[in-house]
Write a protein that holds these residues in place. Structure first.
Motif, PDB file in Angstrom:
ATOM      1  N   GLU A 143      11.793   4.936  -3.279  1.00 50.54           N
ATOM      2  CA  GLU A 143      12.274   3.698  -3.964  1.00 50.54           C
ATOM      3  C   GLU A 143      11.053   2.512  -4.024  1.00 50.54           C
ATOM      4  N   PRO A 144      11.045   1.412  -3.318  1.00 49.90           N
ATOM      5  CA  PRO A 144      10.164   0.496  -3.667  1.00 49.90           C
ATOM      6  C   PRO A 144       8.814   0.932  -2.922  1.00 49.90           C
ATOM      7  N   LEU A 145       8.690   1.999  -1.859  1.00 49.52           N
ATOM      8  CA  LEU A 145       7.458   2.441  -1.435  1.00 49.52           C
ATOM      9  C   LEU A 145       6.711   3.354  -2.006  1.00 49.52           C
ATOM     10  N   VAL A 146       7.301   3.812  -3.347  1.00 52.48           N
ATOM     11  CA  VAL A 146       6.746   5.094  -3.857  1.00 52.48           C
ATOM     12  C   VAL A 146       5.108   4.817  -4.220  1.00 52.48           C
ATOM     13  N   ASP A 147       4.799   3.754  -4.478  1.00 53.40           N
ATOM     14  CA  ASP A 147       3.349   3.398  -4.945  1.00 53.40           C
ATOM     15  C   ASP A 147       2.454   3.149  -3.361  1.00 53.40           C
ATOM     16  N   ALA A 148       2.935   3.266  -2.306  1.00 49.47           N
ATOM     17  CA  ALA A 148       2.318   3.299  -1.166  1.00 49.47           C
ATOM     18  C   ALA A 148       2.100   4.733  -0.821  1.00 49.47           C
ATOM     19  N   MET A 149       2.463   5.639  -1.230  1.00 51.97           N
ATOM     20  CA  MET A 149       2.218   7.187  -0.756  1.00 51.97           C
ATOM     21  C   MET A 149       0.733   7.288  -1.332  1.00 51.97           C
ATOM     22  N   GLY A 150       0.245   8.262  -0.196  1.00 53.62           N
ATOM     23  CA  GLY A 150      -1.181   8.627  -0.664  1.00 53.62           C
ATOM     24  C   GLY A 150      -2.033   7.645  -0.055  1.00 53.62           C
ATOM     25  N   GLY A 151      -3.354   7.783  -0.084  1.00 55.64           N
ATOM     26  CA  GLY A 151      -4.284   6.875   0.224  1.00 55.64           C
ATOM     27  C   GLY A 151      -4.674   5.648  -0.649  1.00 55.64           C
ATOM     28  N   SER A 152      -3.645   5.338  -1.475  1.00 49.83           N
ATOM     29  CA  SER A 152      -4.195   4.119  -2.412  1.00 49.83           C
ATOM     30  C   SER A 152      -4.492   2.841  -1.719  1.00 49.83           C
ATOM     31  N   ARG A 153      -5.204   2.057  -2.370  1.00 53.07           N
ATOM     32  CA  ARG A 153      -5.389   0.551  -1.991  1.00 53.07           C
ATOM     33  C   ARG A 153      -3.924  -0.035  -1.957  1.00 53.07           C
ATOM     34  N   ARG A 154      -3.024   0.330  -2.796  1.00 52.06           N
ATOM     35  CA  ARG A 154      -1.703  -0.507  -2.561  1.00 52.06           C
ATOM     36  C   ARG A 154      -0.992   0.179  -1.353  1.00 52.06           C
ATOM     37  N   GLY A 155      -1.212   1.183  -0.732  1.00 53.56           N
ATOM     38  CA  GLY A 155      -0.644   1.749   0.408  1.00 53.56           C
ATOM     39  C   GLY A 155      -1.106   0.783   1.575  1.00 53.56           C
ATOM     40  N   ILE A 156      -2.122   0.429   1.544  1.00 53.27           N
ATOM     41  CA  ILE A 156      -2.766  -0.414   2.682  1.00 53.27           C
ATOM     42  C   ILE A 156      -2.153  -1.837   2.646  1.00 53.27           C
ATOM     43  N   ILE A 157      -1.981  -2.110   1.460  1.00 50.51           N
ATOM     44  CA  ILE A 157      -1.349  -3.429   1.102  1.00 50.51           C
ATOM     45  C   ILE A 157       0.264  -3.507   1.611  1.00 50.51           C
ATOM     46  N   LYS A 158       0.787  -2.610   0.983  1.00 45.24           N
ATOM     47  CA  LYS A 158       2.260  -2.280   1.377  1.00 45.24           C
ATOM     48  C   LYS A 158       2.483  -1.731   2.882  1.00 45.24           C
ATOM     49  N   SER A 159       1.799  -2.111   3.940  1.00 47.23           N
ATOM     50  CA  SER A 159       1.887  -1.742   5.217  1.00 47.23           C
ATOM     51  C   SER A 159       2.576  -2.786   6.183  1.00 47.23           C
ATOM     52  N   GLY A 160       3.095  -2.342   7.245  1.00 50.57           N
ATOM     53  CA  GLY A 160       3.753  -3.209   8.306  1.00 50.57           C
ATOM     54  C   GLY A 160       5.009  -2.773   8.808  1.00 50.57           C
ATOM     55  N   PRO A 161       6.050  -3.438   9.456  1.00 42.45           N
ATOM     56  CA  PRO A 161       7.272  -3.134   9.996  1.00 42.45           C
ATOM     57  C   PRO A 161       8.279  -3.030   8.698  1.00 42.45           C
ATOM     58  N   GLY A 162       9.040  -1.939   9.252  1.00 38.36           N
ATOM     59  CA  GLY A 162      10.233  -1.815   8.072  1.00 38.36           C
ATOM     60  C   GLY A 162      10.771  -0.374   8.463  1.00 38.36           C
ATOM     61  N   LYS A 163      11.099   0.120   7.376  1.00 37.76           N
ATOM     62  CA  LYS A 163      11.708   1.542   7.585  1.00 37.76           C
ATOM     63  C   LYS A 163      11.392   2.355   6.045  1.00 37.76           C
TER      64      LYS A 163
END
Length: 516
Positions: A143-163
């Protein structure tokens, strides 16, 4: 087959395989911050292979190489969309043929309709099913984390606590494996015929693979202890041209206002450490179930990962590199019986060697034509030598250019077709910043290791395969998207997924740093 008629009881085998675990981020491998008590205890009771490597720093090729004991280039598994041919034997085939009950529970990144490849049972399928080269499952699951998969820059931005649904999946893998072991223990106590055969169980986790989202308690345990100064110095000027291209492709090289924020890098690091601790907790539950079922004393236990995680080292994240953080893997083996424990073996070994080793240790039939070799002598001999095992491990990659690496003794040599090579002395330069490939004093070492790297390596065959798949994949992906074929295994997900990222509580100015 070998082992079937032996009067000696053969040990069970339990393999727990994580995804993308940096070998250096365990307490037993020297990390002063990470909490991995169950991995540490397993290492104290067994043997840690301190120089273990994947044979290909990417999920699917590494795992198919692990299953078959063969190089990815020999079995045409060179990217994450590759299907292993069903007629290539795996160590699961060999264990089954030798009388073992074989079970695969969870992740193995097998693509295609054959989701067994020799395993008799699979009580829980893969995270995305077989995918059939179809990416739609990732969108539904993340869902909202699909663009955080892989080694993308977006994945680093979308990091932190959650599930993320990866955590939910791993909890299911753990619970299913625990229940299987408990049921096996109950059958053993009642003398059930089902418990007469030894077993091979492989439990596959997805953590600590990104998205870098950790349970809040695990995240804050590390976030509150980390500073901007703890981030690795990337030493960008020492990078190979291939890695400069990788940084550019993923947007890691942006500067000024578009640079990756320091606080995002610290969040990513804290989340990754938290994910490692979560994985350790899952491992602990499985080991506890093994003991409670009275199976531990008869079982070989292995903890391993498919490849590592760069986590900002050399200015990169994710994998697909020959640097230690990406290519090295954690590998711990505990043998049953009164074996000496708490030992570290420094010979270089490969994940590709693990199947042949386990078959050797259990007296099972060997894998024909395997490139991997049994390193059982390293486990049996407290003072192993090169005559016990050649102290040599290879890895390959087919990203920007065909590339292959060999690690032997203190040396790591990396060959890139049509580009400059790399030579590192890991004892003197553990950070891999000093390339000695052009130093005249090391010319003979380079020549010897290059000859070793190229020996028997069929680049042209791999190139032809990659081109053919490039031509074929668009049609297959369009078919899968239009057809959405039925999965061989029931999907593990049966309702709305829980994916969320919490806001991070921090103090103003916390991430000020002088590092540029």
């Amino acid at each position: 087959m070998s082992g079937e008629n032996s009067d000696q009881p053969r040990p069970n085998v339990l393999v727990v395989m994580s995804d993308q675990h940096n070998a250096r981020i365990m307490g037993c491998s020297g990390d002063p911050l990470v909490a991995t008590p169950h991995m540490d205890r397993l290492a104290q009771e067994g043997v840690r292979l301190g120089n273990a490597y994947c044979s290909f720093p990417l999920c699917c090729p590494s795992r198919m190489s692990f299953l078959t004991g063969r190089y990815a280039s020999e079995i045409d598994c060179l990217n994450n969309w590759a299907q292993l041919s069903s007629d290539i034997p795996t160590f699961a085939h060999a264990f089954s043929a030798s009388g073992y009950e074989t079970v695969l529970c969870g992740r193995m990144h097998i693509v295609g309709p054959d989701q067994r490849h020799g395993f008799q049972r699979r009580p829980l399928g893969d995270y995305t099913g077989t995918a059939y080269l179809y990416a739609g499952w990732n969108r539904r699951l993340l869902e909202p984390l699909v663009d955080a998969m892989g080694g993308s820059r977006r994945g680093i931005i979308k990091s932190g606590p959650g599930k993320s649904s990866l955590q939910t999946y791993d909890e299911r893998v753990c619970a299913t494996t625990v229940e299987w072991l408990r049921e096996r223990g109950r059958k053993r106590k009642t003398g059930s015929e089902d418990s007469a055969r030894p077993f091979l169980v492989v439990a596959g986790f997805y953590f600590p693979h990104n998205p870098w989202v950790a349970p809040p308690d695990d995240f804050y345990h590390y976030y509150d202890r980390m500073n901007a100064e703890d981030l690795p110095d990337p030493r960008i000027e020492t990078l190979h041209a291939v890695d400069h291209r990788r940084r550019e492709m993923h947007g890691w090289d942006r500067k000024g206002a578009k640079a990756i924020p320091v606080d995002a890098q610290v969040r990513t690091r804290a989340a990754y450490y938290g994910m490692c601790t979560f994985t350790d907790r899952m491992l602990g539950r499985i080991l506890g179930a093994l003991t409670q079922a009275d199976l531990a004393k008869d079982t070989i236990v292995v903890y391993v990962s498919d490849h590592g995680e760069l986590l900002g080292h050399h200015g990169m994240w994710s994998k697909s590199s020959f640097y230690e953080e990406s290519a090295a893997v954690p590998l711990i083996i505990r043998l049953p019986g009164s074996r000496p424990g708490d030992r570290v073996v420094r010979h270089a070994v490969s994940v590709m060697d693990l199947g042949p080793t386990l078959l050797d240790l259990t007296g099972s039939c060997p894998l024909p034509h395997a490139n991997g070799r049994s390193f059982a002598p390293l486990l049996r001999n407290p003072s192993p030598s090169r005559s016990d095992f050649p102290d040599e491990a290879f890895a390959e990659n087919f990203g920007f250019t065909p590339a292959r690496m060999v690690r032997t003794g203190p040396w790591k040599y990396c060959y890139y077709e049509g580009m400059e090579a790399q030579l590192f002395n890991l004892e003197q330069d553990p950070g891999e910043f000093e390339n000695r490939a052009h130093d005249p004093d090391f010319r003979s070492i380079c020549a010897s290791l290059e000859a070793r790297v190229l020996e028997g390596w069929d680049i042209e065959r791999a190139r032809r395969f990659l081109q053919r798949r490039k031509d074929e994949l668009p049609l297959l992906q369009a078919w899968a998207a239009a057809r959405i074929p039925d999965e061989p295994d029931p999907p593990w997900f049966d309702g709305p997924q829980q994916n969320y990222l919490d806001a991070v509580e921090t103090k103003p100015g916390r991430w000020r740093t002088n590092r540029k």
